[in-house]
Design an enzyme around this catalytic site. Sequence first.
Site, short mmCIF file in Angstrom:
data_model
loop_
_atom_site.label_atom_id
_atom_site.label_comp_id
_atom_site.label_asym_id
_atom_site.label_seq_id
_atom_site.Cartn_x
_atom_site.Cartn_y
_atom_site.Cartn_z
N HIS A 24 -7.02 11.74 -23.88
CA HIS A 24 -5.82 11.31 -24.61
C HIS A 24 -6.18 10.91 -26.04
CE1 HIS A 24 -2.84 10.83 -21.16
NE2 HIS A 24 -3.95 11.27 -20.59
N ASP A 123 1.36 6.49 -26.39
CA ASP A 123 1.16 7.42 -25.28
C ASP A 123 2.28 7.26 -24.26
OD1 ASP A 123 -0.06 8.75 -22.90
OD2 ASP A 123 -1.84 8.76 -24.18
N ALA A 330 -22.46 18.04 -24.28
CA ALA A 330 -22.77 19.35 -24.89
C ALA A 330 -21.86 19.58 -26.09
CB ALA A 330 -22.54 20.45 -23.86
N SER A 352 -9.36 21.23 -23.26
CA SER A 352 -10.32 22.33 -23.15
C SER A 352 -9.61 23.68 -23.28
CB SER A 352 -11.06 22.27 -21.81
OG SER A 352 -11.98 21.21 -21.83
#
Length: 450
Positions: A24, A123, A330, A352
């Site tokens: 978020h 939110d 990563a 993603s």
Amino acid sequence: MDTQAAELPSTLRVLMFPWLAYGHISPFLNVAKKLADRGFLIYLCSTPVNLKSTNKKITEKYSDSIQLVELHLPELPELPPHYHTTNGLPPHLNHTLQKALKMSKPNFSKILENLKPDLVIYDVMQQWAECVANEQNIPAVKFLTSGAAVFSYFLNLVKKPGVEFPFPAIYLRTIEQVKMSEMLAKSTKEKDPDDEDPIADENIQTVLMSTSRTIEAKYIEYCSELSNWKIVPVGLPVQDPISNDADEVELIDWLGKKHENSTVFVSFGSEYFLSKEDREEIAFGLELSSVNFIWVVRFPKGEEQNLEDALPKGFLERIGERGRVLNKFAPQPRILNHPSTGGFVSHCGWNSVLESLDFGVPIIAMPMHLDQPMNARLMIELGVAVEIVRDDDGKIHRGEIAETLNGVVTGKTGENLRAKVRDISKNLKSIRDEEMDAAAEELIQLCKNS
């Protein structure tokens, strides 16, 4: 319009208040940067533990225009400050964290009194923030960090019980429906009776959403129809300049030695963890396939394991130079942006998915939880993803994993997916500024009229 509203300050000061999850905070920070580029001054409010990692993502360019504001939660014995985030939080403490955040209302109110922002963007998960802002006559706008397909699917369930969702591409399989029912039952049980329903308000209101009309136009329309909201898409995230971290050099060098599109990136986000069984099937699936891979294996805080012990015996030796397995963060944007990367094995968390579209990389979907199955189906509908389907018991199988990976990296399937995702990526980039300009204008008008 009153005289005070007519004298809008030349720099709009906006306080942004995301839920305490990286998934978020990240889209909130992206919108903060886009608004800062358009002359807004942003206060990003979260807990100290979250702001510590957020601070690293604010480049010098934004050091004046985005200011971090600490919100302190009340001290609960079972929730020490390092747990004031969902990152690595043991799942049983999730409800406690929500409760603690709500208990910080007086602190949040004090922050608004001191800063006196012109607008609060909060939110959708913390509806109470709007009440606190309204008490101080500050206009407030919801921000939804999920996509429109999944949100309209849930809205349909709530607003039209028993009526089938009108877009058959978005559906849940039986096992996913069972999980969903369990989750909804649990959240109803834990719901605070004082909590306001974010969709109960029948007044037309502006709601920002982390999506683009390029990919979700019909779902945005359906959301508006069901909720009476004016949904304003903020477009895809703008990627920061890709850093050259010393830690990453070896990995990127290794990737650079691989052929174009020959490597898959395997990662399931920062909040979801594979079961031992899933981990083994993925390991054997990668081994059986002929593809190169970078695989991020993560564990909950306090349950970290040595990779040798967590993976099948001898796996790391057998794969040799064909793969890299990491048990730490990563550099996802760098990997997805690399010409050697030809696919992304993902849980299909919304951030993603958007990153994959932005970099033009096809998705090999392996959804696990919540909105992820619907996000995966949307990507399949767009023609940019294939799914590794779980069996009726919710299990994945190494044979299917290997076959799917080979198809995407070396087969015709992959060529078609790559052509399609690159096309969509181009369209998204071409309207990115236009969508955000419209969103910024909407916020300015809202402040003028309040």
